[in-house]
Each structure stands twice: as C-alpha cells, then as structure tokens.
Design a protein around this motif. Structure first.
Motif, short mmCIF file in Angstrom:
data_model
loop_
_atom_site.label_atom_id
_atom_site.label_comp_id
_atom_site.label_asym_id
_atom_site.label_seq_id
_atom_site.Cartn_x
_atom_site.Cartn_y
_atom_site.Cartn_z
N GLU A 172 41.16 27.66 35.39
CA GLU A 172 39.73 28.30 35.59
C GLU A 172 38.82 27.38 36.39
N GLU A 173 38.77 26.10 36.18
CA GLU A 173 37.99 25.40 37.00
C GLU A 173 38.40 25.45 38.65
N ARG A 174 39.75 25.45 38.55
CA ARG A 174 40.32 25.71 39.81
C ARG A 174 39.68 27.02 40.50
N ARG A 175 39.89 28.34 39.87
CA ARG A 175 39.06 29.48 40.28
C ARG A 175 37.72 29.52 40.26
N ARG A 176 37.04 28.83 39.59
CA ARG A 176 35.68 28.87 39.73
C ARG A 176 35.25 28.15 41.15
N VAL A 177 35.79 26.83 41.33
CA VAL A 177 35.11 26.03 42.59
C VAL A 177 35.59 26.93 43.79
N LEU A 178 36.74 27.68 43.79
CA LEU A 178 37.49 28.46 44.82
C LEU A 178 36.52 29.39 44.95
N ASP A 179 35.91 30.18 44.21
CA ASP A 179 35.16 31.18 44.16
C ASP A 179 33.73 31.07 44.88
N VAL A 180 33.17 29.36 44.55
CA VAL A 180 31.98 28.79 45.18
C VAL A 180 32.51 28.74 46.90
N ALA A 181 33.69 27.94 47.15
CA ALA A 181 34.12 27.85 48.51
C ALA A 181 34.11 29.12 49.41
N GLU A 182 34.56 30.16 48.55
CA GLU A 182 34.65 31.45 49.37
C GLU A 182 33.30 32.19 49.70
N TYR A 183 32.30 31.91 48.72
CA TYR A 183 31.08 32.60 48.79
C TYR A 183 30.37 31.88 49.84
N ILE A 184 30.43 30.51 50.09
CA ILE A 184 29.96 29.75 51.07
C ILE A 184 30.51 30.17 52.53
N HIS A 185 31.60 30.20 52.52
CA HIS A 185 32.40 30.79 53.87
C HIS A 185 31.81 32.24 54.13
N CYS A 186 31.66 33.09 53.34
CA CYS A 186 31.26 34.32 53.39
C CYS A 186 29.94 34.33 54.18
N GLN A 187 29.08 33.48 53.44
CA GLN A 187 27.68 33.40 53.98
C GLN A 187 27.73 32.70 55.25
N LEU A 188 28.31 31.87 55.63
CA LEU A 188 28.12 31.29 57.06
C LEU A 188 28.99 31.99 57.89
N ARG A 189 29.98 32.90 57.50
CA ARG A 189 30.99 33.67 58.46
C ARG A 189 29.75 34.75 58.94
N ASP A 190 28.86 35.17 58.36
CA ASP A 190 27.93 35.97 58.79
C ASP A 190 26.65 35.78 59.76
N LEU A 191 26.99 34.42 59.81
CA LEU A 191 25.77 33.84 60.82
C LEU A 191 26.54 33.36 62.10
N ALA A 192 27.83 33.55 62.04
CA ALA A 192 28.60 33.13 63.34
C ALA A 192 29.49 34.27 63.90
N VAL A 193 29.84 33.85 65.40
CA VAL A 193 30.36 35.19 66.07
C VAL A 193 31.86 34.97 65.92
N ALA A 194 32.18 33.96 65.54
CA ALA A 194 33.74 33.87 65.12
C ALA A 194 33.95 32.69 64.15
N THR A 195 35.01 32.66 63.62
CA THR A 195 35.33 31.59 62.37
C THR A 195 37.09 31.39 62.52
N ARG A 196 37.43 30.01 62.08
CA ARG A 196 38.67 29.78 62.13
C ARG A 196 38.95 28.87 60.80
N LEU A 197 39.83 29.05 60.14
CA LEU A 197 40.11 28.36 58.83
C LEU A 197 41.32 27.57 59.18
N HIS A 198 41.01 26.31 58.75
CA HIS A 198 42.04 25.21 59.11
C HIS A 198 42.66 24.77 57.77
N ARG A 199 43.69 24.24 57.91
CA ARG A 199 44.43 23.51 56.61
C ARG A 199 43.60 22.39 56.29
#
Length: 272
Positions: A172-199
């Motif tokens: 549950e903790e893993r899922r919760r913080v992953l959801d936060v990270a995914e939300y952060i990425h989605c918000q920033l992706r909307d402000l960028a013209v392109a994105t890349r996810l690295h390991r």
C-alpha cells in the motif's frame, strides 16, 4: 579550405548544430585539450576535434573505456563543448566517443543523416532540457499481529484495526508514493513538449537515500521555463514522504533521437 589532417588522426564529433560561426566557438577546447573546429555540409555543422587514433582508435578505445579516470575526463570535455555551444545555438549532442577517420567521413555522415539531424534540431530549437527526480522516504511498516492474537475490543474495532494494518502494508505504501510520482509526472508532462523516462539511478551514484520513483527529462519551451519551475515548487509540497529534485537546464541529450514510447512509472520503479 580545410586544414591538413595529421597522419594517424581522426575526428571526434561532439554534436551537430546549424547557423554557427567560428567566432561563436571561440577558444573552446575539447577532449585531450584539442581545439574545436567546424565541419559543414548542406547547412549542418559538426562540432569536432582532431584526435590521435592511438588514443581514440578502435583498439585503443577498448582499453580506454575500461579506465574510469579516462572516461570521466573525456565525458567532462565532451559535455563542456556541447554546453558551451548550445548556449548560443541549438545543438544535438552525439554519443560519447563518436569518432570518424577523416573530415570527409564526417561530411558523409552529415549528408546521410541530414533529415534526422534537421528534425532533431527543429525539435530542440528554443527549448531546453530539465531533469526531475522523485524520491520516497517511506518507512517499512511494522508486521501485523498474528491472526487470533488481537486484544479484546468492542464490536467493529477489530475490523477497523485489520483494515488499518492492510492499508499500512508495504504494498500500500509503495502504491501510494507511486501514485504521487505518476501525478507529478503527468502535471509536468502537460507543460513540456516532450518527455523521456529514464531508469532509476543507483543510490551510490545519485547520493540520495530512499526509493527513486521517477527519473525523467522534460523538453520545455524557453518561454515556459518559469511556469515549469513554479509547477515543480508546488509539487514538492504534495506529500511529506516524497522529495522532488529539479535539475537543469541541460543540453538536450535525452531528445537527440526520435521520440520513443514512454515506460510506465511502475516499470521505472521495478527497475530500481
């Protein structure tokens, strides 16, 4: 008229640009302290240094690439050239240790990959790369009490206690913080013209403790840089267990090639 090439030498190419003059390159030095020169073909310009093949030839590189100090020194010089030039002109960086045997071979590469380089330059012109890294400071939850060992309680309390334990499991903790990270990425992706996810980076390299949830690069219009920075500041306050780090601006290394499908944030987590 090009300079005469020294025997036993080749050309180390840092990147490709256009609309650049020799004056803008100035006294920039590259690998092994070599001066940077411009090699042009059909409106494209390669940033290159003449280097000895005794150091940068195929046989020598097999050994040198195993030498950490040599590799770090070469990487610093490579990035320094790209950074110096990209301040004044859009530049597509090439991979570390891209070496051609002659100036003519460099021109042939510019001609053969002209469309690819032109598209890449169009993609990065007027834009810069920004990095965002997200870490989680989540403690491992305490183990739940074995079934049948609960203390006497009022009706309904045992059920609530069990639900609380379930909510606080590692998953549950893993899922919760992953959801936060995914939300952060989605918000920033909307402000960028392109994105890349690295390991995720190895903690020994990043110097950061905790789980690395997101290691992303964003290509941002120069006119939206302030807006992007403000968004990152806001997102740092989302969750006390999640830390957000903004880095940049960088030369657009992550966007030098054609866009690739993004990995899911979940997959990036699993790669850590």
């Amino acid at each position: 008229m090009s300079d005469v090439q020294a025997p036993g030498s080749g050309f180390y190419v840092y990147g490709v640009t256009r609309g650049l003059t020799g004056e803008e390159v100035g006294d920039v030095r590259g690998v092994s302290g070599a001066p940077v020169r411009l090699i042009e073909k059909d409106g494209l310009t390669a940033l290159a240094s003449e280097v000895s093949l005794s150091e940068f030839g195929e046989a020598a590189l097999r050994e040198n690439l195993e030498d950490i100090e040599w590799l770090e020194s070469t990487a610093r010089a490579h990035h320094a050239v790209v950074d110096a030039v990209s301040d004044g002109a859009a530049t597509v960086p090439l991979g570390l240790v891209t070496v051609y045997r002659s100036e003519e071979r460099v021109r042939e590469a510019l001609g053969a990959r002209h469309e690819e380089f032109a598209r890449a330059l169009d993609r990065v012109t007027g834009r810069t790369e920004w990095g965002v890294k997200v870490y989680a400071d989540v403690k491992q939850p305490e183990a739940a009490a074995p079934a049948g060992k609960e203390a006497p309680s009022r009706p309904g309390t045992s059920y609530l206690q069990r639900r609380l334990v379930q909510r606080n499991t590692a998953e549950e903790e893993r899922r919760r913080v992953l959801d936060v990270a995914e939300y952060i990425h989605c918000q920033l992706r909307d402000l960028a013209v392109a994105t890349r996810l690295h390991r995720p980076q190895d903690p020994q390299l990043s110097g950061e403790q905790g789980w690395m949830l997101l290691n992303a690069a964003y290509l941002v219009d120069d006119t939206r840089v302030e807006e992007f920075g403000d968004a990152v500041k806001h997102l740092t306050r989302l969750d006390p267990d999640v830390r957000v780090r903004l880095t940049g601006p960088w030369a657009p290394y992550s966007f030098a090639t054609e866009e690739e499908p993004e990995e899911e944030v979940e997959e990036a987590w699993q790669g850590s």
